[in-house]
Write an enzyme that holds these catalytic residues in place. Structure first.
Site, PDB file in Angstrom:
ATOM      1  N   LYS A   1       0.860  -1.183   0.000  1.00 42.52           N
ATOM      2  CA  LYS A   1       0.000   0.000   0.000  1.00 42.52           C
ATOM      3  C   LYS A   1       0.894   1.231   0.000  1.00 42.52           C
ATOM      4  O   LYS A   1       2.045   1.175   0.458  1.00 42.52           O
ATOM      5  CB  LYS A   1      -0.865  -0.013   1.260  1.00 42.52           C
TER       6      LYS A   1
ATOM      7  N   VAL B   1     -17.937   3.448  -3.360  1.00 42.88           N
ATOM      8  CA  VAL B   1     -18.498   2.136  -3.008  1.00 42.88           C
ATOM      9  C   VAL B   1     -19.885   2.282  -2.387  1.00 42.88           C
ATOM     10  O   VAL B   1     -20.833   1.583  -2.775  1.00 42.88           O
ATOM     11  CB  VAL B   1     -17.564   1.380  -2.023  1.00 42.88           C
TER      12      VAL B   1
ATOM     13  N   GLY C   1     -19.593   7.338  -0.916  1.00 49.94           N
ATOM     14  CA  GLY C   1     -18.653   7.642  -1.989  1.00 49.94           C
ATOM     15  C   GLY C   1     -18.755   6.599  -3.092  1.00 49.94           C
ATOM     16  O   GLY C   1     -19.842   6.076  -3.377  1.00 49.94           O
TER      17      GLY C   1
ATOM     18  N   GLY D   1     -21.010   6.559   4.705  1.00 49.37           N
ATOM     19  CA  GLY D   1     -20.078   6.828   3.598  1.00 49.37           C
ATOM     20  C   GLY D   1     -20.734   6.497   2.273  1.00 49.37           C
ATOM     21  O   GLY D   1     -21.014   5.330   1.985  1.00 49.37           O
TER      22      GLY D   1
HETATM   23  P1  NAD Z   1     -14.626   7.425  -1.222  1.00 50.57           P
HETATM   24  O1  NAD Z   1     -13.591   8.375  -0.793  1.00 50.57           O
HETATM   25  O2  NAD Z   1     -15.176   7.506  -2.602  1.00 50.57           O
HETATM   26  O3  NAD Z   1     -15.888   7.505  -0.235  1.00 50.57           O
HETATM   27  C1  NAD Z   1     -15.780   7.655   1.153  1.00 50.57           C
HETATM   28  C2  NAD Z   1     -17.000   8.474   1.587  1.00 50.57           C
HETATM   29  O4  NAD Z   1     -17.011   8.533   3.014  1.00 50.57           O
HETATM   30  C3  NAD Z   1     -16.953   9.929   1.079  1.00 50.57           C
HETATM   31  O5  NAD Z   1     -18.172  10.232   0.456  1.00 50.57           O
HETATM   32  C4  NAD Z   1     -16.725  10.739   2.352  1.00 50.57           C
HETATM   33  O6  NAD Z   1     -17.329  12.009   2.291  1.00 50.57           O
HETATM   34  C5  NAD Z   1     -17.379   9.848   3.391  1.00 50.57           C
HETATM   35  N1  NAD Z   1     -16.935  10.078   4.762  1.00 50.57           N
HETATM   36  C6  NAD Z   1     -15.702  10.386   5.217  1.00 50.57           C
HETATM   37  N2  NAD Z   1     -15.712  10.521   6.560  1.00 50.57           N
HETATM   38  C7  NAD Z   1     -16.980  10.281   6.954  1.00 50.57           C
HETATM   39  C8  NAD Z   1     -17.631  10.271   8.208  1.00 50.57           C
HETATM   40  N3  NAD Z   1     -16.978  10.517   9.350  1.00 50.57           N
HETATM   41  N4  NAD Z   1     -18.950   9.977   8.260  1.00 50.57           N
HETATM   42  C9  NAD Z   1     -19.642   9.733   7.120  1.00 50.57           C
HETATM   43  N5  NAD Z   1     -19.066   9.720   5.893  1.00 50.57           N
HETATM   44  C10 NAD Z   1     -17.768  10.007   5.815  1.00 50.57           C
HETATM   45  O7  NAD Z   1     -14.050   5.974  -0.910  1.00 50.57           O
HETATM   46  P2  NAD Z   1     -14.557   4.581  -1.486  1.00 50.57           P
HETATM   47  O8  NAD Z   1     -13.735   4.222  -2.662  1.00 50.57           O
HETATM   48  O9  NAD Z   1     -16.036   4.585  -1.608  1.00 50.57           O
HETATM   49  O10 NAD Z   1     -14.106   3.597  -0.317  1.00 50.57           O
HETATM   50  C11 NAD Z   1     -14.820   3.545   0.905  1.00 50.57           C
HETATM   51  C12 NAD Z   1     -14.057   2.658   1.897  1.00 50.57           C
HETATM   52  O11 NAD Z   1     -13.943   1.356   1.353  1.00 50.57           O
HETATM   53  C13 NAD Z   1     -12.622   3.122   2.195  1.00 50.57           C
HETATM   54  O12 NAD Z   1     -12.325   2.800   3.523  1.00 50.57           O
HETATM   55  C14 NAD Z   1     -11.780   2.265   1.256  1.00 50.57           C
HETATM   56  O13 NAD Z   1     -10.469   2.085   1.759  1.00 50.57           O
HETATM   57  C15 NAD Z   1     -12.568   0.973   1.275  1.00 50.57           C
HETATM   58  N6  NAD Z   1     -12.370   0.160   0.080  1.00 50.57           N
HETATM   59  C16 NAD Z   1     -12.644   0.688  -1.141  1.00 50.57           C
HETATM   60  C17 NAD Z   1     -12.474  -0.102  -2.277  1.00 50.57           C
HETATM   61  C18 NAD Z   1     -12.816   0.411  -3.655  1.00 50.57           C
HETATM   62  O14 NAD Z   1     -12.909  -0.391  -4.593  1.00 50.57           O
HETATM   63  N7  NAD Z   1     -13.025   1.704  -3.830  1.00 50.57           N
HETATM   64  C19 NAD Z   1     -11.995  -1.407  -2.146  1.00 50.57           C
HETATM   65  C20 NAD Z   1     -11.744  -1.918  -0.867  1.00 50.57           C
HETATM   66  C21 NAD Z   1     -11.927  -1.116   0.245  1.00 50.57           C
END
Ligand code: NAD
Length: 369
Positions: A94, A196, A194, A192
């Site tokens: 990472k 996902v 975002g 969250g």
């Molecule tokens: P992203 O940055 O697109 O979305 C994260 C969302 O969480 C954002 O909309 C942000 O505003 C919100 N957020 C942040 N702090 C917050 C809080 N305190 N309360 C409520 N919402 C809050 O990220 P993502 O790609 O959707 O990933 C989400 C999680 O899943 C992360 O932890 C990431 O490491 C994990 N993950 C993602 C993937 C992937 O394919 N994108 C794969 C494995 C794990």
């Protein structure tokens, strides 16, 4: 003093790294600077016994170098377990980039420079998109490195596949704990919205689940509320929602001693990495009869999709079939957890640890490009 300057020598960096509780004899820990472009990053490769360490690159603002180091050590170790559990020919790695002041530095230069930084690891680390980075950033990295997955013209955005895997995991957990095959009327609290979280809400809504959602961004909340008839709440109130499932899809460590006292759910199943603040929380959850779905098993859909780039031509249908394997994997963990009377994460760790061999040496160094 800017945090990137808080450590000057290899010896200082080694002693900081080795003194952190999350250091686990990682194969490489590199602190890489390029003062010209404003790039300051940490790359950790936890293990390469199954293949190169593969895991995303996170752009984040940290208060202390030790916070960034802890993050990259934990996340890279998590990738070793995730990739091994999913039977991928990948080890765990990472990267975190310390967010520079983009009014002073060009974003495209920072990421192009990160491409050069990847070459320091000689192929032991391959990157991909993660929190805070975008397809455009990946294209800039690619200008200087071929050690990259998930480019737009290959497997692309992993998030829909991650969301699909999390959806399958929620179904499996609900079936196991609530004894129902259908998600109709099942209440899921999603934190969250975002990349996902949004896709996950769509799949849950289509399956008839009731949603309560939150985010720190009002525009993200509005989109999900309007599209999927979700109820909404303030970010801190999500822990107190009386629901069937809590789905953490924002950042890590949201299941901690404080939130544990508020949670009123039967299942915790979401996309975030490192959801539990400590492993001992898993025992607490078990005692309270909350089924915790191990994060690195349920959120592997994205990396499984990325792995479908290797070997033959990428095919999205084949990737989906590979993601389907998350369901039987989780079922096995739930059954073993009940049979052995141990928490799900301990069972999952045992299975994953059998699939990789420990490192024999650690290389911890500062590099200036
Ligand atoms: P992203 O940055 O697109 O979305 C994260 C969302 O969480 C954002 O909309 C942000 O505003 C919100 N957020 C942040 N702090 C917050 C809080 N305190 N309360 C409520 N919402 C809050 O990220 P993502 O790609 O959707 O990933 C989400 C999680 O899943 C992360 O932890 C990431 O490491 C994990 N993950 C993602 C993937 C992937 O394919 N994108 C794969 C494995 C794990």
């Amino acid at each position: 003093m800017p945090i990137e300057q808080s450590i000057q020598t290899d010896t200082q960096f080694q002693s900081l790294t080795q003194g952190l509780p999350d250091f686990d004899q990682h194969k490489h820990v590199a602190c890489i600077h390029d003062d010209k472009t404003g790039l300051h990053c940490l790359i950790a490769v936890h293990n390469t016994s199954r293949g190169p360490g593969v895991g995303g690159c996170r752009l984040w603002q940290y208060d202390e170098l030790s916070d960034a180091l802890t993050d990259v050590l934990r996340l890279s170790q998590g990738m070793t377990y995730k990739n091994a559990m999913a039977d991928l020919a990948f080890g765990g790695g990472k990267a975190v980039i310390l967010a520079p002041d983009f009014s002073k530095y060009s974003r495209s230069d920072v990421f192009a420079s990160f491409g050069r930084a990847l070459e320091v690891l000689n192929g032991d680390y391959c990157t991909a998109e993660d929190v805070g980075t975008s397809p455009e950033d990946m294209a800039n990295i690619h200008k200087n490195s071929k050690h990259i997955f998930g480019l737009a013209d290959k497997s692309g955005d992993p998030s829909p596949f991650t969301a699909y895997g999390v959806f399958l995991g929620i179904k499996e957990a609900v079936q196991f704990r609530l004894q129902t095959d259908s998600l109709k009327g099942v209440h899921v609290a999603v934190q969250g919205l975002g990349h996902v979280g949004h896709h996950l809400c769509e799949l849950l809504h289509e399956a008839g689940a009731r949603l309560t959602v939150t985010d720190v961004r009002q525009d993200s909340i509005k989109r999900v509320k309007d599209a999927f008839q979700a109820k909404t709440c303030a970010p801190d109130d999500i822990y107190s929602i009386a629901a069937d499932v809590y789905a953490p899809c924002a950042l890590g460590a949201t299941v901690n001693p404080q939130t544990l006292e508020k949670l009123q759910v039967s299942v915790i199943a979401g996309a975030a990495n490192n959801q539990l603040s400590t492993e001992s929380i898993a025992n607490e959850l078990k005692q309270r009869q909350v089924l915790y779905v191990p994060d690195y098993v349920i959120n592997a859909g994205g990396i499984v999709n990325i792995a479908c780039e290797s070997g033959s031509d990428y095919d999205a249908d084949r990737a989906r079939q590979e993601v389907d394997k998350i369901s039987p994997r989780l079922r096995e963990i739930f059954e073993q957890s009940e049979k052995q009377d141990r928490c799900t994460i301990a069972v999952a760790n045992d299975i994953a640890q059998k699939k990789f061999s420990p490192n024999t040496e650690s290389n911890i160094r500062i590099h200036n490009l």
